[in-house]
Design a protein around this motif. Sequence first.
Motif, short mmCIF file in Angstrom:
data_model
loop_
_atom_site.label_atom_id
_atom_site.label_comp_id
_atom_site.label_asym_id
_atom_site.label_seq_id
_atom_site.Cartn_x
_atom_site.Cartn_y
_atom_site.Cartn_z
N ASN A 1 0.83 -1.20 0.00
CA ASN A 1 0.00 0.00 0.00
C ASN A 1 0.87 1.26 0.00
O ASN A 1 0.57 2.24 -0.70
N LEU A 2 1.96 1.22 0.76
CA LEU A 2 2.86 2.37 0.81
C LEU A 2 3.57 2.56 -0.52
O LEU A 2 3.76 3.70 -0.98
N ASP A 3 3.98 1.45 -1.14
CA ASP A 3 4.63 1.55 -2.44
C ASP A 3 3.67 2.11 -3.50
O ASP A 3 4.08 2.89 -4.37
N ALA A 4 2.41 1.70 -3.43
CA ALA A 4 1.43 2.19 -4.40
C ALA A 4 1.19 3.68 -4.22
O ALA A 4 1.14 4.44 -5.20
N ILE A 5 1.05 4.12 -2.99
CA ILE A 5 0.87 5.55 -2.73
C ILE A 5 2.10 6.32 -3.17
O ILE A 5 2.00 7.41 -3.75
N THR A 6 3.27 5.75 -2.91
CA THR A 6 4.51 6.39 -3.33
C THR A 6 4.55 6.57 -4.84
O THR A 6 4.93 7.64 -5.34
N ALA A 7 4.16 5.54 -5.59
CA ALA A 7 4.15 5.63 -7.05
C ALA A 7 3.21 6.73 -7.52
O ALA A 7 3.54 7.49 -8.45
N VAL A 8 2.04 6.84 -6.90
CA VAL A 8 1.08 7.87 -7.29
C VAL A 8 1.63 9.26 -7.02
O VAL A 8 1.54 10.15 -7.86
N VAL A 9 2.21 9.43 -5.84
CA VAL A 9 2.74 10.74 -5.46
C VAL A 9 3.93 11.12 -6.35
O VAL A 9 4.03 12.25 -6.83
N LEU A 10 4.84 10.16 -6.56
CA LEU A 10 5.99 10.44 -7.42
C LEU A 10 5.56 10.76 -8.84
O LEU A 10 6.25 11.48 -9.56
#
Length: 345
Positions: free
Chosen positions: A275-284
């Motif tokens: 979940n954190l990696d997915a949010i990170t991808a969206v933000v990046l």
Amino acid sequence: MTQPQAQTAGAGAEGGQAAPPESGGGGRTIPKVSGDRVAQLGPLIALILACIFFTTQSSQFLQATNFSLIIQQVMVVGTLAIGQTLIILTAGIDLSCGTAMALGSIVMTKLAVDSGVPPVLAILLGIITCMIVGFVNGGLVVGLRLPPFIVTLGTFSICLALTHIYSKDETISNLPSVMTKLGESFKVGGTAVTYGSLVTLALFAFVWFVLTQTTWGRRIYALGDNPEATRLMGIPVRKQLLMVYVVAGVIYGIAALLLIARTNVGDPNAGQTDNLDAITAVVLGGTSLFGGRGTVIGTLIGALIIGVVRNGLVLMGVASTYQILITGILVIVAVSVDQIARGRA
């Protein structure tokens, strides 16, 4: 009202173009760079710079087989990030996407292996399970007006617990070939490309089309930009928001199938930090956490940034702890850029 990012390119000043420079007594003026332009180009520039840097650090980085490996490594998180993008565009967030995916994968594998359910039906039931999680999330957000952060934090724990209870903490192996088919590869110029990678890229293309070329997609942007104005326009805001969470759940189910295809097992411990990696991808990728601005293509670039950075650091022999540190720094930088972009928009 802010329009979808992909439609603002080439529009007027309201769509994010730089305002015309003011005359200043014949002197040269410096045109203003819009916040939307910063959000669009920033992730791509970051990806290019990362590739250039790691190329200078490792001779293996530019090899086609290495790039194929990067895409394989990010296909699961990238697919999760597609659903996460839809929710964040509405100014929400989903902390349960990783454990919902894990629950769906366990439902698929356990039904097929232990219960003798036909593999295709088991896959459909696993996707429906993830869809139900999305329905519950959306129903609580819409029906009780609870903050998405709190709702999905709760369903994160519920899905995690259900996954371990249903699997009895056992990894499920000996899966039918139908479930692992997407993990198989074919050769393109001597480079192995998995079918799952193509599914992920096709899903990105499909969601891009929906967001930029359909009324349903434009309504998602409107929801994140100004939900009250959207309601006054006669758009069923509550129904639209619920559908976003349901569609995101279906996408998590597809990610569950890709996870199974990549690992060839049903792992109850999978997805706990995805979940954190997915949010990170969206933000990046330049999608604003405040909603209403961003593109799913940016999310693809963000997922590739994560894959490139982690792959490059591994080739350099950097310890995993420092990989986590650098990823955290990148998130803070990306959010800072988003704040700057909002101020310049």
